[in-house]
Design an enzyme around this catalytic site. Sequence first.
Site, PDB file in Angstrom:
ATOM      1  N   ARG A 333      11.380  38.170   4.501  1.00 46.20           N
ATOM      2  CA  ARG A 333      11.450  37.280   5.669  1.00 46.20           C
ATOM      3  C   ARG A 333      10.961  35.869   5.386  1.00 46.20           C
ATOM      4  O   ARG A 333      10.592  35.149   6.294  1.00 46.20           O
ATOM      5  CB  ARG A 333      10.603  37.866   6.794  1.00 46.20           C
ATOM      6  CG  ARG A 333      11.047  39.213   7.285  1.00 46.20           C
ATOM      7  CD  ARG A 333      12.156  39.087   8.323  1.00 46.20           C
ATOM      8  NE  ARG A 333      12.290  40.348   9.021  1.00 46.20           N
ATOM      9  CZ  ARG A 333      11.643  40.616  10.164  1.00 46.20           C
ATOM     10  NH1 ARG A 333      10.850  39.746  10.714  1.00 46.20           N
ATOM     11  NH2 ARG A 333      11.807  41.794  10.731  1.00 46.20           N
ATOM     12  N   ARG A 343       4.654  31.210   2.353  1.00 48.67           N
ATOM     13  CA  ARG A 343       4.323  32.633   2.452  1.00 48.67           C
ATOM     14  C   ARG A 343       5.392  33.407   1.707  1.00 48.67           C
ATOM     15  O   ARG A 343       6.581  33.148   1.866  1.00 48.67           O
ATOM     16  CB  ARG A 343       4.341  33.082   3.915  1.00 48.67           C
ATOM     17  CG  ARG A 343       3.386  32.335   4.795  1.00 48.67           C
ATOM     18  CD  ARG A 343       3.054  33.121   6.028  1.00 48.67           C
ATOM     19  NE  ARG A 343       4.225  33.467   6.834  1.00 48.67           N
ATOM     20  CZ  ARG A 343       4.208  34.427   7.760  1.00 48.67           C
ATOM     21  NH1 ARG A 343       3.109  35.129   7.953  1.00 48.67           N
ATOM     22  NH2 ARG A 343       5.276  34.685   8.477  1.00 48.67           N
ATOM     23  N   ARG A 349       5.082  45.372   8.515  1.00 50.10           N
ATOM     24  CA  ARG A 349       5.880  45.897   9.630  1.00 50.10           C
ATOM     25  C   ARG A 349       7.328  45.421   9.563  1.00 50.10           C
ATOM     26  O   ARG A 349       8.254  46.156   9.858  1.00 50.10           O
ATOM     27  CB  ARG A 349       5.250  45.532  10.972  1.00 50.10           C
ATOM     28  CG  ARG A 349       5.520  44.145  11.480  1.00 50.10           C
ATOM     29  CD  ARG A 349       5.273  44.052  12.980  1.00 50.10           C
ATOM     30  NE  ARG A 349       3.863  44.059  13.291  1.00 50.10           N
ATOM     31  CZ  ARG A 349       3.111  42.962  13.374  1.00 50.10           C
ATOM     32  NH1 ARG A 349       3.633  41.768  13.157  1.00 50.10           N
ATOM     33  NH2 ARG A 349       1.846  43.039  13.686  1.00 50.10           N
ATOM     34  N   ASP A 350       7.492  44.166   9.149  1.00 51.44           N
ATOM     35  CA  ASP A 350       8.847  43.614   9.153  1.00 51.44           C
ATOM     36  C   ASP A 350       9.729  44.352   8.148  1.00 51.44           C
ATOM     37  O   ASP A 350      10.843  44.782   8.467  1.00 51.44           O
ATOM     38  CB  ASP A 350       8.817  42.123   8.813  1.00 51.44           C
ATOM     39  CG  ASP A 350       8.167  41.304   9.931  1.00 51.44           C
ATOM     40  OD1 ASP A 350       7.983  41.857  11.027  1.00 51.44           O
ATOM     41  OD2 ASP A 350       7.844  40.135   9.693  1.00 51.44           O
ATOM     42  N   ASP A 492       2.506  39.875  17.335  1.00 54.38           N
ATOM     43  CA  ASP A 492       1.530  39.140  16.530  1.00 54.38           C
ATOM     44  C   ASP A 492       0.501  38.402  17.365  1.00 54.38           C
ATOM     45  O   ASP A 492      -0.573  38.049  16.891  1.00 54.38           O
ATOM     46  CB  ASP A 492       2.281  38.059  15.725  1.00 54.38           C
ATOM     47  CG  ASP A 492       2.709  38.566  14.376  1.00 54.38           C
ATOM     48  OD1 ASP A 492       2.055  39.467  13.850  1.00 54.38           O
ATOM     49  OD2 ASP A 492       3.707  38.035  13.852  1.00 54.38           O
ATOM     50  N   LYS A 634       8.650  31.823  22.426  1.00 57.44           N
ATOM     51  CA  LYS A 634       8.229  32.918  21.560  1.00 57.44           C
ATOM     52  C   LYS A 634       7.593  34.072  22.353  1.00 57.44           C
ATOM     53  O   LYS A 634       8.122  34.488  23.366  1.00 57.44           O
ATOM     54  CB  LYS A 634       7.315  32.400  20.445  1.00 57.44           C
ATOM     55  CG  LYS A 634       8.134  31.667  19.361  1.00 57.44           C
ATOM     56  CD  LYS A 634       7.299  31.068  18.261  1.00 57.44           C
ATOM     57  CE  LYS A 634       6.586  32.009  17.373  1.00 57.44           C
ATOM     58  NZ  LYS A 634       7.373  32.711  16.369  1.00 57.44           N
ATOM     59  N   GLN A 688      15.288  34.726  16.375  1.00 59.93           N
ATOM     60  CA  GLN A 688      14.051  35.416  16.746  1.00 59.93           C
ATOM     61  C   GLN A 688      13.837  35.363  18.259  1.00 59.93           C
ATOM     62  O   GLN A 688      13.430  36.332  18.868  1.00 59.93           O
ATOM     63  CB  GLN A 688      12.843  34.769  16.040  1.00 59.93           C
ATOM     64  CG  GLN A 688      11.561  35.528  16.256  1.00 59.93           C
ATOM     65  CD  GLN A 688      10.345  34.673  15.962  1.00 59.93           C
ATOM     66  OE1 GLN A 688      10.056  33.694  16.673  1.00 59.93           O
ATOM     67  NE2 GLN A 688       9.637  35.011  14.901  1.00 59.93           N
ATOM     68  N   THR A 707      14.889  38.100  11.318  1.00 60.56           N
ATOM     69  CA  THR A 707      14.271  38.755  12.471  1.00 60.56           C
ATOM     70  C   THR A 707      14.660  40.226  12.460  1.00 60.56           C
ATOM     71  O   THR A 707      15.788  40.572  12.063  1.00 60.56           O
ATOM     72  CB  THR A 707      14.710  38.093  13.808  1.00 60.56           C
ATOM     73  OG1 THR A 707      14.555  39.043  14.874  1.00 60.56           O
ATOM     74  CG2 THR A 707      16.156  37.627  13.780  1.00 60.56           C
ATOM     75  N   GLY A 708      13.747  41.044  12.899  1.00 63.85           N
ATOM     76  CA  GLY A 708      14.011  42.481  12.964  1.00 63.85           C
ATOM     77  C   GLY A 708      15.129  42.822  13.949  1.00 63.85           C
ATOM     78  O   GLY A 708      15.587  43.968  14.010  1.00 63.85           O
TER      79      GLY A 708
HETATM   80  C1  GLC Z   1       7.718  37.773  14.253  1.00 66.91           C
HETATM   81  C2  GLC Z   1       7.026  38.554  13.163  1.00 66.91           C
HETATM   82  C3  GLC Z   1       6.966  40.023  13.504  1.00 66.91           C
HETATM   83  C4  GLC Z   1       6.422  40.267  14.881  1.00 66.91           C
HETATM   84  C5  GLC Z   1       7.146  39.431  15.918  1.00 66.91           C
HETATM   85  C6  GLC Z   1       6.488  39.521  17.269  1.00 66.91           C
HETATM   86  O1  GLC Z   1       9.072  38.094  14.266  1.00 66.91           O
HETATM   87  O2  GLC Z   1       7.662  38.371  11.936  1.00 66.91           O
HETATM   88  O3  GLC Z   1       6.180  40.688  12.573  1.00 66.91           O
HETATM   89  O4  GLC Z   1       6.522  41.626  15.176  1.00 66.91           O
HETATM   90  O5  GLC Z   1       7.162  38.087  15.518  1.00 66.91           O
HETATM   91  O6  GLC Z   1       5.237  38.937  17.291  1.00 66.91           O
END
Ligand code: GLC
Length: 799
Positions: A333, A343, A349-350, A492, A634, A688, A707-708
Amino acid sequence: MRYGYFDDKEKEYVIDHPDVPISWTNYLGVKDLCTVISHNAGGYTFYKSTEHHRVTRFRPNGIPLDRPGHYVYLRDDDTGEFWSLSWQPTGKNLKKAKYICRHGLSYSKFQCDYRDIDAEQLMFIPIEDDVELWDVKIKNRSKRKRNLSVFTYLEFSFHHVEIDNQNFQMSLYASGSNYKDGIIEYDFFYEPWTFHFFASNFTPDSYDCVRDSFIGNYRTESNPIAVDKGECSNSSELGGNHCGSLHKKLTLKPGVSIRLIFMLGVGSRQEKGYEIKKKYSKISNVDSAFKTLKNYWKQKMSVFKCRTPNPGMNSMMNIWTLYQAETCVVWSRFASFIETGGRVGLGYRDTSQDIMGVVHSNPDKTKYRIVQLLKGHTSKGYGLHLFDPDVFEPQENKLPGVKLPTVVPTKRPEDIIHGIEDVCSDDALWLVASICEWIVETGDLAFFNQIIPYADRGEGTVYEHLKKILDFSTEYVGNNGICQGLRADWNDCLNLGGGESVMVSFMHHWALKIFIESAEQLGSYEDAEKYNRIAENVKKACEEQTWDGEWYLRGFTKKGIKIGTSQSEEGKIFLNAQSWAVYSDVASEERAQKCMESVYKYLYCKYGLHLLWPSYSKPDDDIGYVTRVYKGIKENGAIFSHPNPWAVIAECKLGKGNRAMEYYNAILPYNQNDIIEIRQAEPYSYCQFIMGNDHTAFGRARHPWLTGTAGWFYTAAAKYILGIRPTYKGLLIDPCIPADWKNFEVTRKWRGTEYKIKVKNPDSVQKGVKSIKLNGEAINGIVPIQNEGTTNNIEVIMG
Ligand code: GLC
């Protein structure tokens, strides 16, 4: 307003208005060399690591957007006028010059039509070589002979992102360039093993290796002095800033075209440059490398293919969402225009989540990532939140045997193994699901027995690692019996410390259930029983402590104050606490219906689901950083994309196909193609987040690609809407679709076998399967695993 369109046949997104509001990017490379490139050929290249091994320089977050890049200029030597093959950096008047950018799967093509010259720059990285190729075609469409000059430009970077941005005392005098045999070579003194080169398939008429000689000190990439003059100054130097500019004069008769190849490679002239120059000077090698790349993606996309009544879904599922999910796994990522190199490594987690989406299309890379993550897993059960996996691999000390005048840090495990204070409570739980999904996909049960060291001490089988993950969450609970929030959970910005995260308890239940299925499969019935008891306790604690009347709470602060209750002034309801209550099978049927209705009522809008409502305006450090983020941005009340597919899954579990599709469609980038004046970001990538309705820029999308969301939407659509889910026992087919869908088709390859699935919905239901035929024979329930190498026709009637 639209700026381009989807060309599904070519698997490309075509930008025909290049003046898009922000950079629309693409990724070149699928192995070790990567370029992040914009619609204007701006961007940067790195080799393996965006931190340690940068190839070309990028000035992030700048204006004009995305400079510098990998540019080709054309100059009319009769008039002195010049332009670039991508709209920027010369920025010609779009009424006179026609520019098109085609972003494809691991390639981008820039096309330009100006002054009766057709030109094209195709850029890609062959699978088998660490070189970026620029395949340039120029055609004289005019009726007269044309005298033209072609110039390239790219700016080399100091190799480490830090020394590229600070303490120039060390870097500026330690990088050098030289030119010989048509090849520019760039080296960096502090890393005597690292070289880059830039070459072409012709003998240049002039060249520049020194950036400032090419551009001119009071000019920019828009009007480099060398292009203006029509000639480079054959510069090279030890020390300074360097570039790759090769110049060629051409005379083209009417109707004649020419093809030029440029190569940006990793390695020295001697070791790699000559070889690569020779190989790709042969144009048939360029063509076959491009074909191999196209086939690479074709093969991936053939593992799951769908044809549904929803064209947006077809395009995104068959091309773009898989491509995005793969990109997250391959490059992790940390390589984009947002993350530009500080970074690196893997976010626990990602990466764990990204794996889940592509176990079917990339079993090798996902296994590789799983092993890396397990090496970053501690014997206490938690994962290292963000770590460089190379630290756990044997280190090769390549530095010269003298002490350098500046400290070059060496990587050591001790420096990155953190304690409980930095643990995110959700991190490792995701890995339980990813590993089990990988095993279900591949059938490789033996992987459970593979021994992998812990990050801190000792080792264990994969199966033992999983138990430690589950045990950690059992141990770290707070006063209400709910998992502690620790440094953060999935969010986060929700920093609860010893307070409790309801989402993590739901996740714990979910991971336990997945593990139990695997334990049973392995015949470990004692474990299955033990973890079942734990799961029951988790469920009990959740149901007793976290129901608020209309929805579930999101957590408790360390002082015991409820988060996400109707009693709260702000942050009354959180999306994840509802979708996960349902997805994890914790919620009773009645509460599941109720909480998802509340989601629709309070969080839904035309661009998707908000993460929470109302946004926070008053800082509260017991809740966390989320209360200090601007409203509607966000984690503080944006339409955060990543949790949207969880709500889709939850609706599918409840049998509500209309609602699931409504959520799927609302946030589908494809559906926002014609409202770019609002969305701004590229319509082929999930972002995101999208600014929420508490923000003045409601609907504006930010942070594409990494983004996940991609992996999870892929999962939500493939496994829950279309309902095709591999299991230990066979292929489960359990669709949940809009009532007005009459039929759809899926082709799924699984363990060497092909399943051609046709689903019909004569009674206009949203869920429920009335009958299944496998190769003409009626069967009940799950489709048993068929012999390898066979093609099987499956007919499903819903009702
Ligand atoms: C960002 C971070 C992810 C987190 C998300 C929500 O996408 O990379 O790890 O879960 O924000 O905070």
